[in-house]
Motif scaffolding. Structure first.
Motif, mmCIF file in Angstrom:
data_model
loop_
_atom_site.group_PDB
_atom_site.id
_atom_site.type_symbol
_atom_site.label_atom_id
_atom_site.label_comp_id
_atom_site.label_asym_id
_atom_site.label_seq_id
_atom_site.Cartn_x
_atom_site.Cartn_y
_atom_site.Cartn_z
ATOM 1 N N ASP A 88 0.825 -1.209 0.000
ATOM 2 C CA ASP A 88 0.000 0.000 0.000
ATOM 3 C C ASP A 88 0.857 1.256 0.000
ATOM 4 N N LEU A 89 2.161 1.089 -0.102
ATOM 5 C CA LEU A 89 3.051 2.238 0.039
ATOM 6 C C LEU A 89 3.587 2.683 -1.315
ATOM 7 N N LEU A 90 3.753 3.976 -1.446
ATOM 8 C CA LEU A 90 4.501 4.474 -2.597
ATOM 9 C C LEU A 90 5.570 5.427 -2.079
ATOM 10 N N ASP A 91 6.738 5.325 -2.710
ATOM 11 C CA ASP A 91 7.882 6.128 -2.268
ATOM 12 C C ASP A 91 7.947 7.383 -3.124
ATOM 13 N N LEU A 92 7.471 8.472 -2.554
ATOM 14 C CA LEU A 92 7.379 9.726 -3.295
ATOM 15 C C LEU A 92 8.717 10.470 -3.341
ATOM 16 N N GLU A 93 9.627 10.077 -2.478
ATOM 17 C CA GLU A 93 10.848 10.871 -2.301
ATOM 18 C C GLU A 93 11.643 11.068 -3.598
ATOM 19 N N PRO A 94 11.922 9.969 -4.373
ATOM 20 C CA PRO A 94 12.705 10.212 -5.601
ATOM 21 C C PRO A 94 11.973 11.079 -6.613
ATOM 22 N N VAL A 95 10.639 10.999 -6.632
ATOM 23 C CA VAL A 95 9.857 11.797 -7.579
ATOM 24 C C VAL A 95 9.964 13.274 -7.226
ATOM 25 N N VAL A 96 9.786 13.567 -5.938
ATOM 26 C CA VAL A 96 9.883 14.960 -5.487
ATOM 27 C C VAL A 96 11.310 15.462 -5.663
ATOM 28 N N ARG A 97 12.258 14.627 -5.321
ATOM 29 C CA ARG A 97 13.663 15.032 -5.446
ATOM 30 C C ARG A 97 13.994 15.403 -6.889
ATOM 31 N N ASP A 98 13.632 14.536 -7.838
ATOM 32 C CA ASP A 98 13.936 14.806 -9.242
ATOM 33 C C ASP A 98 13.251 16.083 -9.716
ATOM 34 N N ALA A 99 11.979 16.240 -9.364
ATOM 35 C CA ALA A 99 11.241 17.420 -9.823
ATOM 36 C C ALA A 99 11.887 18.693 -9.293
ATOM 37 N N VAL A 100 12.255 18.677 -8.027
ATOM 38 C CA VAL A 100 12.841 19.877 -7.415
ATOM 39 C C VAL A 100 14.225 20.157 -8.003
#
Ligand SMILES: [Zn+2]
Length: 156
Positions: A88-100
């Motif tokens: 049920d988990l999604l790891d948002l950290e790399p997505v946010v990191r790349d976007a920023v």
């Protein structure tokens, strides 16, 4: 669809350039989660502040960061997506990191333009490169010696 608002204290700086979202600064994330056939679409916006130095005058600069993201987190499948749901988990950290990180300017400048450096009387500003003597290439060093010897010869 679910919406979440996240306020994250950045665990380590985002960005390797002259400006970065510094460790401990806050990112506001408006997150939407939509259930799709193949997985969960996570989209939203990130706002925060990047701090660093102006590329021209090295004054401290603080730039607003506002960037959108949208990424599909796939259910485990035969054809894996770039991002997978982990239960049920999604790891948002790399997505946010790349976007920023991709939104950060490579050559940040003072927001209101660089002010002329205000130097006291008698101090002149020597820009790099302009006045600096080029380093002598080791292969030419011997020749430089010859020239100096020749000068001395002519003086006699
Ligand atoms: Zn500047």
């Amino acid at each position: 669809m679910r919406e979440r608002h996240l306020d994250i204290a950045v665990p380590e700086h985002l960005g390797e350039g002259l400006v970065a979202v510094q460790e401990g600064s806050h990112l506001d994330i408006d997150l939407k989660l939509e259930s799709l056939h193949e997985g969960v679409l996570a989209s939203g916006s990130v706002t925060g502040t990047a701090d660093g130095e102006c590329a021209r005058c090295l004054a401290p600069v603080s730039l607003p960061v506002q960037v959108e993201f949208a990424e599909l987190f796939g259910y485990p499948a035969d054809e894996p997506f770039d991002h997978q749901l982990d239960g049920d988990l999604l790891d948002l950290e790399p997505v946010v990191r790349d976007a920023v990180v991709l939104s950060l300017p490579f050559q940040p400048e003072c927001v209101d333009g660089c002010e002329d450096l205000d130097l006291g009387p008698g101090i002149s500003l020597i820009t790099a490169d302009a006045e600096r003597e080029k380093p002598v290439d080791g292969r030419w060093a011997a020749l430089q010696g010859l020239v100096q010897d020749q000068d001395k010869t002519e003086e006699r």
